[in-house]
Design a protein around this motif. Structure first.
Motif, short mmCIF file in Angstrom:
data_model
loop_
_atom_site.label_atom_id
_atom_site.label_comp_id
_atom_site.label_asym_id
_atom_site.label_seq_id
_atom_site.Cartn_x
_atom_site.Cartn_y
_atom_site.Cartn_z
N THR A 10 0.81 -1.21 0.00
CA THR A 10 0.00 0.00 0.00
C THR A 10 0.85 1.27 0.00
O THR A 10 0.40 2.32 -0.46
CB THR A 10 -0.92 0.02 1.23
OG1 THR A 10 -0.13 -0.09 2.43
CG2 THR A 10 -1.91 -1.14 1.19
N GLU A 11 2.08 1.19 0.51
CA GLU A 11 2.97 2.36 0.53
C GLU A 11 4.41 1.88 0.41
O GLU A 11 4.76 0.77 0.82
CB GLU A 11 2.83 3.15 1.85
CG GLU A 11 1.50 3.85 2.02
CD GLU A 11 1.47 4.68 3.30
OE1 GLU A 11 2.53 5.17 3.71
OE2 GLU A 11 0.38 4.80 3.89
N GLY A 12 5.27 2.74 -0.18
CA GLY A 12 6.70 2.46 -0.25
C GLY A 12 7.16 1.81 -1.53
O GLY A 12 8.37 1.66 -1.74
N LEU A 13 6.25 1.44 -2.40
CA LEU A 13 6.61 0.81 -3.67
C LEU A 13 5.60 1.23 -4.72
O LEU A 13 4.39 1.10 -4.51
CB LEU A 13 6.63 -0.72 -3.53
CG LEU A 13 7.07 -1.52 -4.76
CD1 LEU A 13 8.53 -1.26 -5.08
CD2 LEU A 13 6.85 -3.02 -4.52
N LYS A 14 6.12 1.73 -5.85
CA LYS A 14 5.22 2.17 -6.91
C LYS A 14 5.55 1.41 -8.20
O LYS A 14 6.60 0.76 -8.32
CB LYS A 14 5.33 3.68 -7.13
CG LYS A 14 6.69 4.18 -7.53
CD LYS A 14 6.67 5.70 -7.66
CE LYS A 14 8.03 6.22 -8.15
NZ LYS A 14 9.11 6.01 -7.17
N THR A 15 4.64 1.51 -9.13
CA THR A 15 4.80 0.80 -10.40
C THR A 15 6.10 1.21 -11.09
O THR A 15 6.40 2.40 -11.20
CB THR A 15 3.61 1.10 -11.33
OG1 THR A 15 2.40 0.76 -10.67
CG2 THR A 15 3.72 0.29 -12.62
N GLY A 16 6.86 0.23 -11.53
CA GLY A 16 8.12 0.48 -12.21
C GLY A 16 9.33 0.37 -11.30
O GLY A 16 10.46 0.18 -11.80
#
Length: 380
Positions: free
Chosen positions: A327-333
């Motif tokens: 939910t937080e700390g990692l985004k697409t790519g």
């Protein structure tokens, strides 16, 4: 055989370790979105659609207990009998008073009718006629009063026969035959369990989201986990939402209805409501690449110069035991290390490879191992 050895190689590092390739290669995966079938759980209390406390309206000794715990009863069925000798005597006394009053009415009526004839023949005057009429009206009033007392006495006698106001199942029976009971005592509980209502609470934020997205009709069918961990075979539907927010907890109460034809659910029981939900933009990562320190979760992100960064992430509390939804700390790519995280340290430079190449190198190493190496690896 190669599959068993490969599995041994992967596990020999322990807790996310990796086999020794003789270089600094680690598998790296780019984060992407996918659809995740998830669920939210809430502690719940089970109640019958109608739970009625059975109390006597009169004080007295219990002379009959006509039901057993767990017995199904119908509306109007007599459950208990309270000692009613005194009330029967009062009924007989009231009936006698009515009979006496009725005779007085009959006599007063004859007197009034005779007075009317005498008045018509000018034998008596208006005063005597009016006096006779008043006596007749007074006798009728006394009869009405006696009849009301009789009705009250009969009602009090009827209260001695404690009947079920609803169809349902009898609860516990705390009093035994011969016990002195009064209106303050609950003799038992009758619960209509043909359909059950399950009470649970959600956050105010979730309640607002429900209201803004179509109301309770937008919620999917819910499931009920019983106290023994099994899932109740019938699905339920959320039918009611409280209009008041609990100021102490900031929660809103919901009620889900479940069919209970088999009478598996019992009023007063506990369980867990399960609401399925679908996340169409979920970032899902394997739990094996996540390390946990003091209830915080961390992964290694690949940064500039192929150096890894020890980064905290937050995940959905609901998971399948294999993967996490971040939910937080990692985004697409973003690229993260998928295996061997126990051998990494913050700022360490690695040679990134694909997960497929990582698996291929495991197979290659397994083929290159001698029999002694295999035995030694399997003993670790």
């Amino acid at each position: 055989m190669f599959a068993a050895v490969a599995a041994t190689l992967v596990s020999c590092g322990g807790g996310g370790g990796r086999p020794t390739f003789g270089d600094n290669e680690y598998p790296v995966q780019a984060a992407g979105v996918s659809t995740a079938d998830m669920q939210s759980t809430y502690p719940a209390t089970i109640k019958g659609v109608q739970d009625v406390e059975i109390r006597p309206k009169v004080q007295g000794f219990l002379t009959q207990i006509n039901v057993k715990e767990g017995q199904t009863v119908v509306s109007g069925q007599t459950l208990f009998v309270v000692d009613n000798e005194t009330y029967q005597a009062q009924v007989r006394q009231a009936q006698a008073t009515v009979n006496t009053a009725q005779q007085q009415v009959n006599t007063a009526k004859l007197t009034y009718e005779n007075s009317q004839l005498l008045h018509a023949n000018k034998v008596i005057g208006d005063y005597e006629l009016q006096t006779s009429k008043n006596s007749f009206e007074s006798a009728k009033a006394q009869l009405a009063q006696a009849q009301a007392s009789l009705a009250s006495a009969k009602e009090m006698l009827n209260f001695c026969f404690v009947k079920s106001p609803a169809t349902g199942v009898v609860g516990t029976l705390p009093f035994k035959k011969g016990a002195l009971v009064s209106a303050s005592d609950v003799l038992t509980m009758v619960s209509n369990i043909s359909s059950m209502e399950v009470y649970f609470s959600i956050t105010e934020k979730y309640a607002m989201a429900i209201s803004q997205n179509g109301g309770l009709q937008s919620l999917p069918a819910v499931k009920l986990k019983l106290a023994d961990g099994t899932i109740y075979p019938h699905e339920g539907k959320v039918t009611k939402m409280s209009g008041v927010i609990d100021q102490a907890t900031g929660s809103v109460q919901l009620i889900a209805a479940f069919p209970n034809a088999e009478k598996v659910l019992k009023s007063g029981g506990a369980g867990t409501i399960i609401i399925p939900r679908q996340n169409t933009n979920a970032i899902i990562i394997p739990q094996s690449c996540v390390s946990e320190v003091q209830n915080k979760k961390f992964i290694y992100l690949l940064g500039e110069g192929n150096k890894v960064k020890y980064s905290e992430i937050k995940v959905d509390p609901q998971n399948d035991g294999v993967n996490y939804v971040v939910t937080e700390g990692l985004k697409t790519g973003d690229k993260y290390v998928t295996n061997g995280v126990t051998k990494l340290s913050d700022g360490m430079e690695i040679v990134p490879i694909t997960p497929e190449r990582y698996e291929q190198k495991i197979q290659e190493q397994a083929k290159a191992m001698s029999a002694g190496d295999i035995v030694g690896a399997m003993k670790k």
